[in-house]
Design an enzyme around this catalytic site. Structure first.
Site, short mmCIF file in Angstrom:
data_model
loop_
_atom_site.label_atom_id
_atom_site.label_comp_id
_atom_site.label_asym_id
_atom_site.label_seq_id
_atom_site.Cartn_x
_atom_site.Cartn_y
_atom_site.Cartn_z
N HIS A 305 45.26 38.33 33.83
CA HIS A 305 46.36 38.65 34.60
C HIS A 305 47.50 39.55 33.35
O HIS A 305 47.44 39.13 32.34
CB HIS A 305 46.99 37.65 34.97
CG HIS A 305 47.99 38.12 36.23
ND1 HIS A 305 49.21 38.60 36.04
CD2 HIS A 305 47.70 38.38 37.50
CE1 HIS A 305 49.81 38.90 37.17
NE2 HIS A 305 49.06 38.92 37.96
N ASP A 362 42.99 35.37 42.89
CA ASP A 362 41.97 35.84 43.49
C ASP A 362 40.62 35.23 43.29
O ASP A 362 39.56 35.44 43.95
CB ASP A 362 41.83 37.45 43.19
CG ASP A 362 42.83 38.11 43.77
OD1 ASP A 362 43.20 38.05 44.72
OD2 ASP A 362 43.28 39.13 42.92
N1 CMC Z 1 37.18 40.07 32.10
C1 CMC Z 1 36.55 40.45 30.75
N2 CMC Z 1 37.56 40.89 29.69
C2 CMC Z 1 38.75 40.88 30.35
C3 CMC Z 1 39.28 40.63 31.56
C4 CMC Z 1 38.14 40.12 32.50
N3 CMC Z 1 38.49 39.96 33.72
N4 CMC Z 1 40.22 40.97 31.69
C5 CMC Z 1 40.94 41.39 30.54
N5 CMC Z 1 39.89 41.55 29.66
C6 CMC Z 1 39.81 41.78 28.04
C7 CMC Z 1 40.13 43.31 28.19
O1 CMC Z 1 38.75 43.83 28.31
C8 CMC Z 1 40.81 43.53 27.12
O2 CMC Z 1 40.16 43.41 25.84
P1 CMC Z 1 40.38 44.06 24.37
O3 CMC Z 1 41.96 43.78 24.15
O4 CMC Z 1 39.53 43.76 23.69
O5 CMC Z 1 40.32 45.72 24.80
C9 CMC Z 1 41.83 42.65 26.99
O6 CMC Z 1 41.23 41.43 27.63
C10 CMC Z 1 43.22 42.54 27.68
O7 CMC Z 1 42.77 43.13 28.97
P2 CMC Z 1 43.84 44.34 29.72
O8 CMC Z 1 43.09 45.19 30.54
O9 CMC Z 1 44.60 45.30 28.44
O10 CMC Z 1 44.87 43.98 30.23
P3 CMC Z 1 45.83 44.10 31.45
O11 CMC Z 1 47.08 43.44 31.44
O12 CMC Z 1 45.90 45.71 31.42
O13 CMC Z 1 44.75 43.76 32.94
C11 CMC Z 1 43.85 42.90 34.74
C12 CMC Z 1 45.03 42.70 33.60
C13 CMC Z 1 44.27 41.98 35.90
C14 CMC Z 1 43.92 44.26 35.19
C15 CMC Z 1 42.84 42.43 34.02
O14 CMC Z 1 42.91 41.19 33.43
C16 CMC Z 1 41.48 42.58 34.79
O15 CMC Z 1 40.98 43.81 34.95
N6 CMC Z 1 41.01 41.45 35.62
C17 CMC Z 1 40.22 41.55 36.72
C18 CMC Z 1 40.59 42.08 37.95
C19 CMC Z 1 41.31 40.94 38.60
O16 CMC Z 1 41.14 39.70 38.74
N7 CMC Z 1 42.61 41.45 39.05
C20 CMC Z 1 43.62 40.40 39.95
C21 CMC Z 1 44.62 40.44 39.22
S1 CMC Z 1 45.71 38.97 40.10
C22 CMC Z 1 46.21 39.63 41.64
C23 CMC Z 1 46.83 40.72 41.63
O17 CMC Z 1 48.08 40.74 41.12
O18 CMC Z 1 46.87 41.62 42.38
#
Ligand code: CMC
Length: 427
Positions: A305, A362
């Site tokens: 998240h 989720d």
């Molecule tokens: N699985 C594997 N690796 C992950 C995941 C995951 N679910 N989420 C983040 N990472 C890694 C990502 O690859 C990155 O690695 P690095 O620093 O080596 O590049 C690091 O963790 C930070 O991730 P980010 O994408 O820079 O973080 P963000 O804050 O931009 O993204 C997120 C947050 C929710 C989009 C992401 O965690 C994700 O894609 N999760 C899966 C989708 C999901 O479950 N979304 C629902 C969110 S809660 C409901 C809502 O609010 O809508």
């Protein structure tokens, strides 16, 4: 923290005021940055930018805390109802019983939709994704309720807010009915907000429909858990759309479009699809390895998240609710065991520990919604029903904020500098 942030750029010293909220990090007020330095800030994804002041929702992502108007989400989910939370978010205080009764009756009175909207539905293909239908029909409400689109009139703003909260379940149930080829059901206003929605979705005109109280309670709780989440992508979209003066129905349609994405509201659908693809616990290590592989775009859906770097408090309630629904419906989906095992393995894996990736709201919601009988394509629609409360509350707050301006970010331009056009035959 000091009351001014000092900053030096190209030999020029500037100072910016520091603002404190009631709780949470201070913010540096950089509104005069461009005027004073000729420079912008660069913050893709707004990871360090507060776009507004808000009194609605507070999140401490490190501690896993979520408060609505000061009340912890766990207490609201356990003890209140979705209608109470809607009142709280809109009005700032919990309602007394008379206020709650009046509010619930007001919402109930707006549950029907204009009869012409049924015709509008029939323009969609039967296999249209219900979120595609929702983007269209909610935007179309602007064309049906002209008497509540003047955003300068506080009374019209409230009526539009009530209409949106009340009509979302009706429209969502219609989207579902349309996809399965069953007739639309009119609302039954003797039922609760959530009971009414369940009946419009799963009932048929040929038979009476008994609302299962345990399912009704679980569904109401799921709505509470999704009601608001401060300045998330779809809420920011609603605020940005509203900042130009667009009417509330159009703004909420914009929010629905943003919510649809798999990184946001679409994650519940993606999480269940992922659990189905994994199937049995033996295959979990293979998927964890894929999630960790930089060359594989796969991510564990329902994990991680932007704000929570700890267990999402909504996931805690959601996990408990799975068991309650299974008990009430006497079902036992083996995917729940897969989900529990996946959580356990991921939380003990260095990659997820170091990056502070925990289950989010989720991760478990899909297992519950599937047990209740919703197809995966409806999951994000259910999120949209609940989040409409947060969207309209945030939209109302924005409209009445004296600091509100049209949202208009700047950019770092990296394209070509000015060049001379050559007619096609000379190129
Ligand atoms: N699985 C594997 N690796 C992950 C995941 C995951 N679910 N989420 C983040 N990472 C890694 C990502 O690859 C990155 O690695 P690095 O620093 O080596 O590049 C690091 O963790 C930070 O991730 P980010 O994408 O820079 O973080 P963000 O804050 O931009 O993204 C997120 C947050 C929710 C989009 C992401 O965690 C994700 O894609 N999760 C899966 C989708 C999901 O479950 N979304 C629902 C969110 S809660 C409901 C809502 O609010 O809508």
């Amino acid at each position: 923290m000091s009351d001014a942030a000092k900053f030096s750029l190209s030999g020029k010293d500037v100072e910016f005021p520091v603002m404190s909220g009631s709780v949470g990090p201070d913010v540096v007020d950089i509104r005069k940055l461009y005027a004073q330095t000729d420079a912008f800030t660069y913050d893709p994804g707004f990871t360090s930018t507060a776009s507004c002041q808000s009194k609605l929702t507070y999140i401490d992502g490190d501690e896993g805390v979520l408060l609505h108007r000061g009340y912890p989400i766990g207490e609201l989910a356990e003890q209140s109802s979705f209608m109470e939370v809607a009142y709280l978010l809109l009005n700032g205080e919990l309602p007394g019983s008379a206020e709650l009764g009046t509010f619930s009756r007001t919402i109930t009175r707006h549950t029907m939709v204009h009869e012409q909207l049924a015709t509008f539905f029939r323009g969609f293909r039967r296999d249209a994704h219900p979120m595609a239908i929702m983007c269209g029909v909610v935007g179309a409400l602007s064309a049906f309720y002209h008497d509540s689109t003047d955003i300068r009139d506080p009374e019209q703003r409230i009526i539009a807010s009530h209409r949106l909260i009340a009509k979302m379940p009706t429209l969502a149930a219609m989207a579902y009915k349309y996809s399965v080829g069953q007739p639309f059901l009119y609302p039954d206003n003797s039922l609760s907000y959530t009971g009414n929605f369940l009946r419009m979705t799963f009932g048929v005109p040929a038979e009476p429909y008994e609302v299962n109280p345990a399912v009704e309670k679980a569904m109401d709780r799921i709505f509470i858990l999704h009601a608001d989440h401060e300045q998330n992508a779809s809420t920011s979209t609603v605020r940005l759309a509203g900042s130009s003066g667009a009417n509330p129905f159009a703004c909420i349609a914009a929010g629905i479009a943003c919510l649809w994405g798999p990184a946001h509201g679409g994650a519940n659908e993606a999480a269940l699809n992922m659990l189905r693809e994994i199937g049995t616990p033996e295959r979990i290590p293979e998927f964890i390895a894929r999630a960790k592989d930089k060359n594989d775009p796969f991510r564990l859906m329902g994990f991680g998240h932007r704000v929570y770097k700890n267990y999402d408090p909504r996931a805690t309630v959601m996990q408990k609710t799975v068991r309650e629904v299974f008990d009430a419906l006497k079902v036992n989906d083996p995917l729940f065991e897969t989900a529990l095992r996946l959580e356990e393995l991921a939380l003990n894996d260095d990659y997820f520990v170091e990056k502070k990736l925990f289950p989010n709201v989720d991760f478990y919601s899909g297992v519950i919604l599937s047990a209740i009988g919703f197809p995966t394509s409806m999951f994000t629609v259910l999120f949209a029903i609940a989040r409409t409360v947060g969207w309209v509350a945030q939209w109302n707050e924005m409209i009445t904020d004296p600091d509100q301006k049209i949202g208009r970010p700047r950019q770092l331009y990296t394209g070509p500098t000015q060049r001379t056009y050559l007619p096609v035959e000379q190129r």
